[in-house]
Design a protein around this motif. Sequence first.
Motif, PDB file in Angstrom:
ATOM      1  N   ALA A   1      -0.135   5.006   0.038  1.00 13.21           N
ATOM      2  CA  ALA A   1      -1.255   5.942   0.110  1.00 13.21           C
ATOM      3  C   ALA A   1      -1.090   6.815   1.348  1.00 13.21           C
TER       4      ALA A   1
ATOM      5  N   TYR B   1       2.993  -1.592   4.147  1.00 13.13           N
ATOM      6  CA  TYR B   1       2.681  -0.184   3.916  1.00 13.13           C
ATOM      7  C   TYR B   1       3.997   0.563   3.726  1.00 13.13           C
TER       8      TYR B   1
ATOM      9  N   CYS C   1      -6.883   2.438   3.306  1.00 13.17           N
ATOM     10  CA  CYS C   1      -6.408   1.563   2.230  1.00 13.17           C
ATOM     11  C   CYS C   1      -5.728   0.320   2.797  1.00 13.17           C
ATOM     12  N   THR C   2      -4.935   0.505   3.826  1.00 10.70           N
ATOM     13  CA  THR C   2      -4.256  -0.631   4.441  1.00 10.70           C
ATOM     14  C   THR C   2      -5.264  -1.571   5.082  1.00 10.70           C
TER      15      THR C   2
ATOM     16  N   ALA D   1      -6.223   8.164   4.575  1.00 15.51           N
ATOM     17  CA  ALA D   1      -6.171   7.343   3.359  1.00 15.51           C
ATOM     18  C   ALA D   1      -5.267   6.140   3.560  1.00 15.51           C
TER      19      ALA D   1
ATOM     20  N   ILE E   1       0.857  -1.190   0.000  1.00 14.59           N
ATOM     21  CA  ILE E   1       0.000   0.000   0.000  1.00 14.59           C
ATOM     22  C   ILE E   1       0.886   1.231   0.000  1.00 14.59           C
TER      23      ILE E   1
ATOM     24  N   ALA F   1      -1.042  -1.284  -4.379  1.00 11.54           N
ATOM     25  CA  ALA F   1      -2.228  -0.433  -4.497  1.00 11.54           C
ATOM     26  C   ALA F   1      -1.750   0.979  -4.198  1.00 11.54           C
TER      27      ALA F   1
ATOM     28  N   GLY G   1      -2.702   4.784  -3.908  1.00 10.74           N
ATOM     29  CA  GLY G   1      -3.981   5.438  -3.710  1.00 10.74           C
ATOM     30  C   GLY G   1      -3.943   6.892  -3.330  1.00 10.74           C
TER      31      GLY G   1
END
Length: 154
Positions: free
Chosen positions: A88, A114, A100-101, A96, A86, A145, A147
């Motif tokens: 973000a 992360y 997201c995580t 965020a 992740i 991802a 974000g």
Amino acid sequence: AVDIPSGIDVHTGATDGPHVHAALTVTFGGLKPAHALGDCGRVELVDIGLDLPQSDVFELEAADVAALWPVPGPKDDKYTQGVTGILAGSATYPGAAVLCTGAAVAATSGMVRYAGSAAQQVLSQWPEVIATPTVSAAGRVQAWAVGPGLGIDE
């Protein structure tokens, strides 16, 4: 709507201006990409007797997803189950990053990593996550991802 709602690209489902927001789209012969990707509402396919090749587009119901969802076995590990990275949020706007995580954790990845400046906030909510300050320090990740909330830090 009939076939495709006006203003929606049949191949991508994209819109670049005003378009019809259909509650129901009735189409004939076969499904098109826009039916899965666009704002078409509920889609009904009506067979009108055309002899067309099988469509590449299909819909998955909840039972289909459940049947296809991989169930870890005794020989699986975090890498066979998938490691999600992740990228973000920021220390200034950590929401965020945390959200997201959390989504990656809930999606049952084998491990979640992360990378970013909100590591402290992420770990306070998701202690099972491996957090690093940068992508290059994150280690092995199979899918990233990327974000919202990026660009706030240097």
